[in-house]
Motif scaffolding. Sequence first.
Motif, PDB file in Angstrom:
ATOM      1  N   ALA A 161      33.007 -27.480  80.404  1.00  0.00           N
ATOM      2  CA  ALA A 161      33.301 -27.520  81.827  1.00  0.00           C
ATOM      3  C   ALA A 161      32.164 -26.937  82.649  1.00  0.00           C
ATOM      4  N   GLY A 162      31.553 -25.867  82.137  1.00  0.00           N
ATOM      5  CA  GLY A 162      30.466 -25.237  82.878  1.00  0.00           C
ATOM      6  C   GLY A 162      29.260 -26.142  83.061  1.00  0.00           C
ATOM      7  N   ASP A 163      29.096 -27.121  82.151  1.00  0.00           N
ATOM      8  CA  ASP A 163      27.967 -28.047  82.278  1.00  0.00           C
ATOM      9  C   ASP A 163      28.109 -28.945  83.504  1.00  0.00           C
ATOM     10  N   LEU A 164      29.336 -29.131  83.973  1.00  0.00           N
ATOM     11  CA  LEU A 164      29.593 -30.099  85.042  1.00  0.00           C
ATOM     12  C   LEU A 164      29.942 -29.433  86.370  1.00  0.00           C
ATOM     13  N   GLU A 165      29.643 -28.154  86.487  1.00  0.00           N
ATOM     14  CA  GLU A 165      29.988 -27.439  87.720  1.00  0.00           C
ATOM     15  C   GLU A 165      29.313 -28.044  88.942  1.00  0.00           C
ATOM     16  N   SER A 166      28.091 -28.571  88.781  1.00  0.00           N
ATOM     17  CA  SER A 166      27.388 -29.123  89.937  1.00  0.00           C
ATOM     18  C   SER A 166      28.099 -30.339  90.508  1.00  0.00           C
ATOM     19  N   LEU A 167      28.905 -31.025  89.696  1.00  0.00           N
ATOM     20  CA  LEU A 167      29.632 -32.191  90.194  1.00  0.00           C
ATOM     21  C   LEU A 167      30.820 -31.813  91.054  1.00  0.00           C
ATOM     22  N   GLN A 168      31.185 -30.529  91.058  1.00  0.00           N
ATOM     23  CA  GLN A 168      32.310 -30.084  91.878  1.00  0.00           C
ATOM     24  C   GLN A 168      31.897 -29.883  93.331  1.00  0.00           C
ATOM     25  N   ALA A 169      30.587 -29.842  93.593  1.00  0.00           N
ATOM     26  CA  ALA A 169      30.118 -29.607  94.956  1.00  0.00           C
ATOM     27  C   ALA A 169      30.396 -30.826  95.830  1.00  0.00           C
ATOM     28  N   PRO A 170      30.581 -30.624  97.137  1.00  0.00           N
ATOM     29  CA  PRO A 170      30.815 -31.749  98.049  1.00  0.00           C
ATOM     30  C   PRO A 170      29.670 -32.758  97.993  1.00  0.00           C
ATOM     31  N   ILE A 178      22.194 -34.205  85.047  1.00  0.00           N
ATOM     32  CA  ILE A 178      22.377 -32.762  84.907  1.00  0.00           C
ATOM     33  C   ILE A 178      21.504 -32.273  83.761  1.00  0.00           C
ATOM     34  N   ASP A 179      20.621 -31.329  84.050  1.00  0.00           N
ATOM     35  CA  ASP A 179      19.818 -30.688  83.004  1.00  0.00           C
ATOM     36  C   ASP A 179      20.586 -29.504  82.448  1.00  0.00           C
ATOM     37  N   LEU A 180      20.746 -29.472  81.128  1.00  0.00           N
ATOM     38  CA  LEU A 180      21.502 -28.416  80.484  1.00  0.00           C
ATOM     39  C   LEU A 180      20.595 -27.268  80.071  1.00  0.00           C
ATOM     40  N   LYS A 181      21.144 -26.075  80.111  1.00  0.00           N
ATOM     41  CA  LYS A 181      20.385 -24.912  79.684  1.00  0.00           C
ATOM     42  C   LYS A 181      20.308 -24.886  78.164  1.00  0.00           C
ATOM     43  N   PRO A 182      19.135 -24.590  77.605  1.00  0.00           N
ATOM     44  CA  PRO A 182      19.022 -24.537  76.143  1.00  0.00           C
ATOM     45  C   PRO A 182      19.792 -23.347  75.588  1.00  0.00           C
ATOM     46  N   GLY A 183      20.146 -23.461  74.312  1.00  0.00           N
ATOM     47  CA  GLY A 183      20.850 -22.355  73.662  1.00  0.00           C
ATOM     48  C   GLY A 183      21.968 -22.867  72.781  1.00  0.00           C
ATOM     49  N   ASN A 184      22.754 -21.939  72.266  1.00  0.00           N
ATOM     50  CA  ASN A 184      23.855 -22.274  71.375  1.00  0.00           C
ATOM     51  C   ASN A 184      25.165 -22.358  72.150  1.00  0.00           C
ATOM     52  N   ASP A 185      26.122 -23.085  71.587  1.00  0.00           N
ATOM     53  CA  ASP A 185      27.437 -23.148  72.206  1.00  0.00           C
ATOM     54  C   ASP A 185      28.224 -21.898  71.821  1.00  0.00           C
ATOM     55  N   PRO A 186      29.438 -21.691  72.380  1.00  0.00           N
ATOM     56  CA  PRO A 186      30.187 -20.465  72.088  1.00  0.00           C
ATOM     57  C   PRO A 186      30.476 -20.230  70.614  1.00  0.00           C
ATOM     58  N   GLU A 187      30.439 -21.260  69.764  1.00  0.00           N
ATOM     59  CA  GLU A 187      30.710 -21.072  68.346  1.00  0.00           C
ATOM     60  C   GLU A 187      29.434 -20.932  67.522  1.00  0.00           C
ATOM     61  N   GLY A 188      28.301 -20.741  68.186  1.00  0.00           N
ATOM     62  CA  GLY A 188      27.061 -20.496  67.477  1.00  0.00           C
ATOM     63  C   GLY A 188      26.352 -21.736  66.979  1.00  0.00           C
ATOM     64  N   VAL A 189      26.834 -22.928  67.345  1.00  0.00           N
ATOM     65  CA  VAL A 189      26.191 -24.173  66.925  1.00  0.00           C
ATOM     66  C   VAL A 189      25.080 -24.514  67.911  1.00  0.00           C
ATOM     67  N   ARG A 190      23.911 -24.844  67.408  1.00  0.00           N
ATOM     68  CA  ARG A 190      22.806 -25.209  68.283  1.00  0.00           C
ATOM     69  C   ARG A 190      23.101 -26.540  68.957  1.00  0.00           C
ATOM     70  N   ARG A 191      23.057 -26.549  70.278  1.00  0.00           N
ATOM     71  CA  ARG A 191      23.421 -27.741  71.034  1.00  0.00           C
ATOM     72  C   ARG A 191      22.290 -28.764  71.024  1.00  0.00           C
ATOM     73  N   LYS A 192      22.650 -30.029  70.882  1.00  0.00           N
ATOM     74  CA  LYS A 192      21.665 -31.103  70.879  1.00  0.00           C
ATOM     75  C   LYS A 192      21.419 -31.704  72.257  1.00  0.00           C
ATOM     76  N   PRO A 193      22.444 -31.836  73.127  1.00  0.00           N
ATOM     77  CA  PRO A 193      22.175 -32.440  74.438  1.00  0.00           C
ATOM     78  C   PRO A 193      21.295 -31.545  75.301  1.00  0.00           C
ATOM     79  N   ALA A 194      20.316 -32.167  75.965  1.00  0.00           N
ATOM     80  CA  ALA A 194      19.482 -31.461  76.931  1.00  0.00           C
ATOM     81  C   ALA A 194      19.712 -31.980  78.338  1.00  0.00           C
ATOM     82  N   GLN A 195      20.313 -33.158  78.435  1.00  0.00           N
ATOM     83  CA  GLN A 195      20.534 -33.755  79.752  1.00  0.00           C
ATOM     84  C   GLN A 195      21.760 -34.662  79.697  1.00  0.00           C
TER      85      GLN A 195
END
Length: 373
Positions: A161-170, A178-195
Motif C-alpha cells: 500500500a505504501g508504494d501507491l501513496e502518491s496515487l491518493q493525491a488529488p 512510480i519509482d520504488l525505494k530500494p531495499g527489502n520488504d518487511p519479511e526480509g526478501v529483497r524486492r525486485k520491482p524498481a518501478q
Amino acid sequence: MKAGLRYQRQLWVAAAAAAISLVISGIGLCRLGPAGKKVGVIQFDVVIELSNTHVAWDHGLFDPSTVWFARYWVCEDYYAVSVVWTEPHGMGDTNIKTLAVLSDKDGFRINNGLFPDWVPTNTTYAKPLGQRGPFQWGGGPYEVAEMRFAEAEALSRRVYAGDLESLQAPGKSTGGIIDLKPGNDPEGVRRKPAQLKVQAQAGRIESMDLLDHARQKLVGIEYEYDHSGPVPRIAKLIADLPVRPEKLAIDANGTITTRDGKIPYHYTDVDYVYHKGGRTSTVTYRDVTAGDVTLRLPVQVEVRRSDDKRLVRSAKLMNFKRVDLDKAAVWEAAKTYAYYTTEDWQVNQMVNKLSDRKAGLGPLKVDPNDLSF
C-alpha cells in the motif's frame, strides 16, 4: 537424484503459488481498489491439476496430467497447506500425501509423515530464506525441500500500500509511473520491482506493470471488475509473466576447440530460458459466504502458455469457511489432516511386499484347439 523428486519440485511451484495467490490477492488501500480486509483465518480446499504434456524432460515417465487434493488455512500473517491425496495414487513418484507446510514471518515449516527421518522435509527454515542458487534439474522445478523459494519469489514481486501513496493525491486518480525505494520488504526478501506503471480510473487500478532495475518487465497485471452491484468488485486478475533467463546448475566436463588445440573446461552452470513461451495466469474471484460474512475471494486459478494458450496448471478453490484457530492449532490441524494412519502404513507394507512379486508357475500350456480355455 530420482526423477520422482524432480517432479515433486514442479508440483510445489503450483501448490505454493496457490497459497500465496490468496495472501497477495488484495492491495490494502483505503481509497484505491482492489482492497483487502482482515477476516481472520479462512480454511478452504483446493484441487490442483498439472498438465505434463508441455514438459520436454520427462520422456513419458509421467501421466499426461496429475491431480493433488489439499487443504489450506490462510490469514494475513501466515498460511498452512496439507496434501491429503494424489492421483494417480500409489507409492510411486506422484504420491506426496502427508506433506504439511506452515509459513509465517519467522520461518517456513515442513512436516512429512511418510518420510519422517528425512530432515530437509521435517524442519523449519528460518526467515529471511536467503538467495536461491541455480536450479538443479529440469529448467526450473523445485525439490520439495526447496519449495520455500517459490514463496520468496512471489514475495519479491509484491506491491504494498505504501508504494501507491502518491496515487491518493488529488489529480492522480489516472495513475502514473512510480519509482520504488530500494531495499527489502518487511519479511526480509529483497524486492525486485524498481518501478511501477499504474493505470487507474475512478479509484480502481486497471493495470499495473512491475519493472526491475533494468526497466525490464517482471510481470504485467490487469484487473477486471464486476459492475453488477452498487460497488464494483474485482472479477479477475490476469498476470502476464514474460520469459526470462535462468541458470541451471550442472557438473560436467567439456572441451573448447581453438587453433592451438583443445582446452579442457569444467561446466558449473548453463543458461536456460525460464517460462518458455511465456505464462498467463488468470485468477477468478466470486462472492463466497464464510460464516456470517460474504467475501470476495479467488475461486479458480489457471496458468497457460502465452504463445499457444496451452493449459499448464490449474487450481479450483472451494469449501471456504472461517475457523476460530490460532497459529499453533492451525499447524496441528494441517499435520493431522494429512497424517499417515495405521491403515495407510499397512497398505504401504502390502504394496512393497506384493507389487514387484512375480508368480513362479512355470510356462503356461494351452491347447490352441481348446477355444473354451
